[in-house]
Enzyme design. Structure first.
Site, PDB file in Angstrom:
ATOM      1  N   LYS A  12       0.852  -1.188   0.000  1.00  0.00           N
ATOM      2  CA  LYS A  12       0.000   0.000   0.000  1.00  0.00           C
ATOM      3  C   LYS A  12       0.882   1.230   0.000  1.00  0.00           C
ATOM      4  O   LYS A  12       1.820   1.319   0.807  1.00  0.00           O
ATOM      5  CB  LYS A  12      -0.905   0.022   1.235  1.00  0.00           C
ATOM      6  CG  LYS A  12      -2.127   0.915   1.097  1.00  0.00           C
ATOM      7  CD  LYS A  12      -3.165   0.273   0.173  1.00  0.00           C
ATOM      8  CE  LYS A  12      -4.537   0.939   0.312  1.00  0.00           C
ATOM      9  NZ  LYS A  12      -5.533   0.298  -0.576  1.00  0.00           N
ATOM     10  N   THR A  57      -4.127  -5.157   0.999  1.00  0.00           N
ATOM     11  CA  THR A  57      -3.468  -3.859   1.176  1.00  0.00           C
ATOM     12  C   THR A  57      -4.343  -2.908   1.982  1.00  0.00           C
ATOM     13  O   THR A  57      -3.831  -1.999   2.638  1.00  0.00           O
ATOM     14  CB  THR A  57      -3.110  -3.227  -0.182  1.00  0.00           C
ATOM     15  OG1 THR A  57      -4.309  -2.916  -0.905  1.00  0.00           O
ATOM     16  CG2 THR A  57      -2.236  -4.156  -1.001  1.00  0.00           C
ATOM     17  N   ASP A  58      -5.658  -3.117   1.963  1.00  0.00           N
ATOM     18  CA  ASP A  58      -6.528  -2.294   2.796  1.00  0.00           C
ATOM     19  C   ASP A  58      -6.246  -2.552   4.283  1.00  0.00           C
ATOM     20  O   ASP A  58      -6.320  -1.639   5.106  1.00  0.00           O
ATOM     21  CB  ASP A  58      -7.994  -2.581   2.480  1.00  0.00           C
ATOM     22  CG  ASP A  58      -8.934  -1.583   3.147  1.00  0.00           C
ATOM     23  OD1 ASP A  58      -8.903  -0.399   2.761  1.00  0.00           O
ATOM     24  OD2 ASP A  58      -9.669  -1.991   4.064  1.00  0.00           O
ATOM     25  N   PHE A 158      32.136  28.983 -11.506  1.00  0.00           N
ATOM     26  CA  PHE A 158      32.163  27.904 -12.486  1.00  0.00           C
ATOM     27  C   PHE A 158      32.976  28.393 -13.684  1.00  0.00           C
ATOM     28  O   PHE A 158      32.542  29.258 -14.444  1.00  0.00           O
ATOM     29  CB  PHE A 158      30.757  27.508 -12.930  1.00  0.00           C
ATOM     30  CG  PHE A 158      30.738  26.266 -13.786  1.00  0.00           C
ATOM     31  CD1 PHE A 158      31.334  25.097 -13.344  1.00  0.00           C
ATOM     32  CD2 PHE A 158      30.129  26.266 -15.030  1.00  0.00           C
ATOM     33  CE1 PHE A 158      31.326  23.948 -14.120  1.00  0.00           C
ATOM     34  CE2 PHE A 158      30.109  25.137 -15.822  1.00  0.00           C
ATOM     35  CZ  PHE A 158      30.705  23.971 -15.362  1.00  0.00           C
ATOM     36  N   ARG A 175      28.847  33.813  -8.642  1.00  0.00           N
ATOM     37  CA  ARG A 175      27.496  33.539  -9.104  1.00  0.00           C
ATOM     38  C   ARG A 175      26.634  33.083  -7.931  1.00  0.00           C
ATOM     39  O   ARG A 175      27.122  32.779  -6.837  1.00  0.00           O
ATOM     40  CB  ARG A 175      27.496  32.442 -10.173  1.00  0.00           C
ATOM     41  CG  ARG A 175      27.932  31.085  -9.637  1.00  0.00           C
ATOM     42  CD  ARG A 175      27.685  29.973 -10.635  1.00  0.00           C
ATOM     43  NE  ARG A 175      28.039  28.666 -10.085  1.00  0.00           N
ATOM     44  CZ  ARG A 175      27.766  27.493 -10.667  1.00  0.00           C
ATOM     45  NH1 ARG A 175      27.143  27.482 -11.826  1.00  0.00           N
ATOM     46  NH2 ARG A 175      28.112  26.357 -10.102  1.00  0.00           N
ATOM     47  N   GLN A 218      29.466  20.136  -8.293  1.00  0.00           N
ATOM     48  CA  GLN A 218      30.113  18.875  -7.949  1.00  0.00           C
ATOM     49  C   GLN A 218      31.087  19.052  -6.788  1.00  0.00           C
ATOM     50  O   GLN A 218      31.161  18.202  -5.876  1.00  0.00           O
ATOM     51  CB  GLN A 218      30.866  18.307  -9.164  1.00  0.00           C
ATOM     52  CG  GLN A 218      29.981  17.788 -10.268  1.00  0.00           C
ATOM     53  CD  GLN A 218      29.608  18.850 -11.298  1.00  0.00           C
ATOM     54  OE1 GLN A 218      29.613  20.048 -11.001  1.00  0.00           O
ATOM     55  NE2 GLN A 218      29.283  18.420 -12.510  1.00  0.00           N
ATOM     56  N   ASN A 244      20.585  22.030 -10.224  1.00  0.00           N
ATOM     57  CA  ASN A 244      21.071  23.415 -10.219  1.00  0.00           C
ATOM     58  C   ASN A 244      19.918  24.358 -10.547  1.00  0.00           C
ATOM     59  O   ASN A 244      19.392  24.361 -11.656  1.00  0.00           O
ATOM     60  CB  ASN A 244      22.202  23.573 -11.235  1.00  0.00           C
ATOM     61  CG  ASN A 244      23.038  24.809 -10.983  1.00  0.00           C
ATOM     62  OD1 ASN A 244      22.601  25.722 -10.299  1.00  0.00           O
ATOM     63  ND2 ASN A 244      24.228  24.842 -11.546  1.00  0.00           N
ATOM     64  N   HIS A 246      19.173  27.475 -11.634  1.00  0.00           N
ATOM     65  CA  HIS A 246      19.929  28.539 -12.281  1.00  0.00           C
ATOM     66  C   HIS A 246      19.334  29.923 -12.013  1.00  0.00           C
ATOM     67  O   HIS A 246      18.120  30.117 -12.061  1.00  0.00           O
ATOM     68  CB  HIS A 246      19.989  28.300 -13.791  1.00  0.00           C
ATOM     69  CG  HIS A 246      20.668  27.035 -14.167  1.00  0.00           C
ATOM     70  ND1 HIS A 246      22.032  26.849 -14.016  1.00  0.00           N
ATOM     71  CD2 HIS A 246      20.196  25.878 -14.687  1.00  0.00           C
ATOM     72  CE1 HIS A 246      22.351  25.637 -14.437  1.00  0.00           C
ATOM     73  NE2 HIS A 246      21.257  25.025 -14.844  1.00  0.00           N
TER      74      HIS A 246
END
Length: 282
Positions: A12, A57-58, A158, A175, A218, A244, A246
């Protein structure tokens, strides 16, 4: 040619639960989403339509609510393990229970400079995740954070990357670095203080992110994972995912204005996706 059932599981998913614990006018609130999966000898259900080994599953859904009432939830890892142990006892055909508990955070409202006893606000998009795998002989625990939005506006660069005829990106030594970080780590077998360990790992990740002189996503991701592996004996392995987010510098020259690294436009797509796993060396 005969078909062979190579693997199977069932369970579930997305069982949502809110528990309110009341102590006078001060309440505690926990919101969880639980996913359960059982693995084992359920081949006859697939091949012959025989449901005699299939715990509904109930019933699993109902069990989550009943266990939350019968006992303290505690750390998500503890609640997940309790559920896993129960499902193995309830199903003779199951040999493995996988339980994922996701906690959605709430924090108290501040009213007139004081915490309100029973009014809350959502703590943000970040969720805490616990994954527990229970067999009849052992339990394995993993924990994590998902969708934690973090940003630093300095000490991020970067540059020095290869260029070809399709490269338009400008190198930068200053940045914005922003990401919606997700991390998941695996605990050693003797760990029991899950709440304390979770807060410790989370703090290490964020402090390293804030203080690291980043040459790339990284570079910072590795520093964050390294800090956890070297600083937290309870963790054997950690995987960190950092899309990322940006932030692009806006060209204000058409308006006869300079832009001294102050005005940016955040973009959601497309985005760079950086992921790595660090584990403890021998």
């Amino acid at each position: 040619m005969t078909a062979i059932l190579a693997s199977n599981s069932y369970g579930k998913s997305a069982v949502r639960l809110v528990k309110v614990s009341r102590s006078g006018e001060r309440h505690e609130i926990r919101e969880l989403t639980v996913d359960i999966a059982l693995e084992g000898d359920f081949e006859s259900a697939h091949s012959a339509g025989d449901n005699s080994r299939v715990l509904p599953t109930d019933t699993m859904k109902n069990t989550v609510y009943a266990k939350a009432r019968e006992q303290s939830i505690g750390a998500p890892e503890d609640f997940g393990r309790a559920l896993g142990v129960h499902f193995l006892s309830a199903s003779d055909s199951a040999d493995r229970a996988r339980v994922t508990v996701t906690e959605h955070g709430w924090r108290r409202l501040d009213v007139a400079g004081a915490e309100h006893g029973h009014a809350f606000e959502r703590a943000g998009n970040e969720v805490r995740v616990a994954r527990v795998v229970v067999t009849r002989t052992q339990a394995e625990h993993a924990a994590g954070i998902r969708d934690l939005l973090i940003l630093k506006s300095a000490h991020s660069a970067f540059s020095g990357y290869p260029r070809d005829g399709y490269t338009t990106l400008r190198e930068t030594e200053d940045r914005i670095l922003a990401t919606s970080m997700s991390a998941e780590w695996r605990y050693r077998s003797n760990v029991t203080d899950f709440d304390a360990q979770f807060e410790r790992v989370r703090r290490m990740l964020l402090e390293t992110f804030a203080g690291h002189d980043s040459k790339s996503v990284q570079h910072t991701l590795y520093a964050m994972g390294e800090a956890v592996i070297e600083g937290c004996d309870a963790v054997d392995e950690i995987t960190i995912t950092m899309p990322n987010k940006h932030h692009l510098l806006v060209d204000l020259a058409p308006f006869k204005l300079d832009n001294a690294n102050e005005i940016f436009v955040p973009t959601s797509e497309p985005y760079g996706l950086i992921e790595a796993t660090l584990r403890r060396g021998v």
